[in-house]
Design a protein around this motif. Structure first.
Motif, short mmCIF file in Angstrom:
data_model
loop_
_atom_site.label_atom_id
_atom_site.label_comp_id
_atom_site.label_asym_id
_atom_site.label_seq_id
_atom_site.Cartn_x
_atom_site.Cartn_y
_atom_site.Cartn_z
N ARG A 45 -5.25 7.86 4.73
CA ARG A 45 -6.22 7.17 3.88
C ARG A 45 -7.64 7.64 4.17
O ARG A 45 -7.99 7.89 5.32
CB ARG A 45 -6.14 5.65 4.09
CG ARG A 45 -4.94 4.99 3.44
CD ARG A 45 -5.08 3.48 3.56
NE ARG A 45 -3.91 2.77 3.05
CZ ARG A 45 -2.84 2.47 3.78
NH1 ARG A 45 -2.80 2.82 5.06
NH2 ARG A 45 -1.82 1.82 3.24
N GLY A 48 -9.38 4.43 6.16
CA GLY A 48 -8.74 3.75 7.29
C GLY A 48 -8.26 2.36 6.96
O GLY A 48 -7.45 2.16 6.05
N THR A 49 -8.79 1.35 7.67
CA THR A 49 -8.32 -0.02 7.51
C THR A 49 -9.03 -0.77 6.39
O THR A 49 -8.80 -1.97 6.20
CB THR A 49 -8.52 -0.81 8.82
OG1 THR A 49 -9.91 -0.83 9.15
CG2 THR A 49 -7.75 -0.18 9.97
N PHE A 108 -5.57 6.90 10.32
CA PHE A 108 -6.64 5.92 10.50
C PHE A 108 -7.88 6.56 11.14
O PHE A 108 -8.71 5.89 11.74
CB PHE A 108 -6.16 4.71 11.31
CG PHE A 108 -5.08 3.94 10.61
CD1 PHE A 108 -5.35 3.17 9.51
CD2 PHE A 108 -3.76 4.03 11.04
CE1 PHE A 108 -4.35 2.47 8.85
CE2 PHE A 108 -2.75 3.34 10.40
CZ PHE A 108 -3.05 2.56 9.29
N SER A 111 -10.78 5.53 14.14
CA SER A 111 -10.22 4.59 15.12
C SER A 111 -9.24 5.30 16.03
O SER A 111 -9.24 5.11 17.25
CB SER A 111 -9.52 3.43 14.39
OG SER A 111 -10.43 2.70 13.60
N THR A 238 -13.18 -5.40 7.81
CA THR A 238 -12.61 -4.08 8.09
C THR A 238 -12.68 -3.79 9.57
O THR A 238 -11.72 -3.27 10.17
CB THR A 238 -13.37 -2.99 7.31
OG1 THR A 238 -13.23 -3.23 5.91
CG2 THR A 238 -12.84 -1.61 7.64
N GLU A 242 -9.85 -2.89 12.42
CA GLU A 242 -9.97 -1.73 13.31
C GLU A 242 -9.84 -2.14 14.77
O GLU A 242 -9.24 -1.42 15.58
CB GLU A 242 -11.32 -1.04 13.09
CG GLU A 242 -11.40 -0.25 11.79
CD GLU A 242 -12.76 0.39 11.58
OE1 GLU A 242 -13.66 0.15 12.42
OE2 GLU A 242 -12.92 1.11 10.60
N LEU A 245 -6.19 -2.66 15.38
CA LEU A 245 -5.54 -1.35 15.40
C LEU A 245 -5.77 -0.64 16.73
O LEU A 245 -4.83 -0.13 17.36
CB LEU A 245 -6.08 -0.50 14.25
CG LEU A 245 -5.70 0.99 14.24
CD1 LEU A 245 -4.22 1.15 13.95
CD2 LEU A 245 -6.53 1.75 13.23
N GLU A 287 -0.14 8.21 8.56
CA GLU A 287 -0.18 6.75 8.60
C GLU A 287 1.18 6.10 8.35
O GLU A 287 1.43 4.99 8.81
CB GLU A 287 -1.24 6.25 7.62
CG GLU A 287 -2.63 6.55 8.17
CD GLU A 287 -3.76 6.20 7.24
OE1 GLU A 287 -3.56 5.41 6.30
OE2 GLU A 287 -4.88 6.73 7.45
#
Length: 435
Positions: A45, A48-49, A108, A111, A238, A242, A245, A287
């Motif tokens: 992506r 990310g998150t 991701f 991160s 967000t 993270e 994660l 991912e």
């Protein structure tokens, strides 16, 4: 393959929601897109998150990379072509570097990099120079061509015009991701008049400049970037995702080093945990792989790993409060850490300070870390002037870094403290949740 300047028999076109169409005429670009290393970017992506905050943010590094390529293609084919300050021999190099600039991103992205001390730019260069399909395609142009591509991406290539197209304070990378991320998140902040900026770009020795008449469009671009960072990229929800994660990855690594008997063994992580990751191992990570482990680790016997994975998979995120790293608040954090331990909640995983910082525009500071080449305007008399010298708006934010700190914690666990009411009361008071 019959490179270097071979064209496709028929132009290929990608339908794109941001640029309408992405045009591919060069066979080398088409072949690069078809490599397994580039196709892997479909499974990474772009944000990310962020999809856990803005549900539309499911777009990938693949379509962003195509977008950056398209912007550079328009610049070199439609704006720079035929101008004496532009070397047409740099065209294909510019296009390849634009297409491949994000090739080394991991799942991701940032991160993942922070947890395992990885560098996506180093992996980008290693993939381009290694035993890969990408390298074999690029080598058809010339034995030294892959190295030239890595030099552009690393910002060490001698022709700074080429470097500035994908790495500067107004480059194709930023122009694409601002508009693309705004589109997929559904916000209005990232929109600016890219058409005017492109039309008024001019090649000059060692840099790309903007005609003075385009200054207001550039101001709009810089403010769009500023708003996107604080309204989207640094969104506190967000960042909560993270935090969880990163704590999952930290916990999995710690358990692995302690010899914990995983039910679902993290074999895709072995080389990363041992800091002996190879290009082959790295390219297998995307991912979908990470999310597979998170799904499986929900059923692990380790309560922390299991809980954190359930939170990420089911979007049970941490809450947050403002945090300022003053002596008073640092003392408060120490007291909170002690109370969390008394309550049986590991503060290393459940009490986290997260900081975000951005410098929206900066003038040239030679010798400093992360030197930022400024945006230059081409004045009517032919003089080159740095943007903040002419724009009061840009001057007002130049060199001014903004930083935001949040303290993240699991409010739902605190609400379960029926047997530890005194501790809960003290924690809530210190977090100032009663306000």
């Amino acid at each position: 393959m019959a490179y270097p300047n071979e064209k496709l028999s028929e132009e290929k076109v990608f339908k794109d929601p941001v640029h309408r169409y992405i045009h591919v005429r060069d066979k080398v670009i088409w072949d690069l897109i078809g490599t397994k290393e580039f196709q892997r970017l479909r499974r990474i992506r772009q944000l990310g998150t962020t999809f856990l905050t803005f549900h539309g943010a499911e777009h990938s590094r693949f379509n962003h990379s195509l977008g950056v390529y398209e912007i550079v293609r328009r610049i070199v084919d439609d704006v720079f072509q035929g101008r004496p300050e532009w070397d047409e021999d740099e065209r294909l190099l510019s296009l390849c570097a634009a297409l491949l600039h994000d090739l080394g991103h991991g799942p991701f992205s940032h991160s993942f990099e922070k947890v395992f001390h990885l560098d996506h730019e180093a992996f980008t260069q290693a993939i381009i120079l290694g035993n890969t399909e990408i390298n074999r395609v690029l080598s058809q142009i010339g034995s030294d061509f892959p190295k030239k591509v890595t030099e552009v991406i690393a910002k060490t290539y001698p022709n700074k015009q080429v470097v500035s197209l994908i790495s500067s304070q107004i480059d194709a990378d930023r122009m694409d991701y601002l508009q693309r991320d705004a589109f997929y998140t559904g916000v209005s902040y990232g929109h600016f008049d890219m058409e005017r900026i492109l039309r008024l770009m001019r090649p000059r020795e060692d840099q790309v400049v903007i005609k003075y008449s385009g200054m207001h469009a550039v101001e709009d671009y810089i403010m769009s970037r500023y708003q996107m960072y604080w309204q989207v990229y640094f969104h506190p929800v967000t960042r909560s995702a993270e935090v969880i994660l990163t704590k999952i990855l930290h916990r999995a690594k710690a358990l692995y080093e302690d010899g914990y008997p995983f039910k679902c063994k993290p074999k895709h992580f072995y080389s990363i945990f041992s800091e002996k990751v190879t290009i082959e191992d790295y390219l297998k990570l995307d991912e979908s792989i990470i999310l597979f482990y998170f799904q499986e680790w929900q059923d692990e016997d380790d309560p922390i790993l299991s809980d954190l994975c359930k939170r990420f998979i089911n979007r049970i995120l941490f809450k947050y409060v403002e945090f300022h790293p003053t002596n008073e608040q640092l003392m408060r954090l120490m007291e909170l850490t002690s109370l969390f331990k008394k309550a049986g909640i590991d503060p290393d995983y459940y009490l986290v300070v997260d900081s975000s910082s951005d410098l929206p525009y900066d003038f040239y500071r030679p010798g400093e870390e992360e030197e930022r080449l400024p945006i230059h305007l081409l004045m009517q008399n032919g003089e080159i002037r740095e943007l903040s010298r002419e724009s009061e708006i840009v001057d007002a934010i130049s060199g001014k870094r903004r930083t935001d700190h949040k303290l993240y914690f699991p409010l739902d666990l605190l609400n379960d403290f029926s047997s530890k009411r005194n501790i809960k009361k003290k924690i809530i008071s210190l977090l100032q949740l009663h306000k």
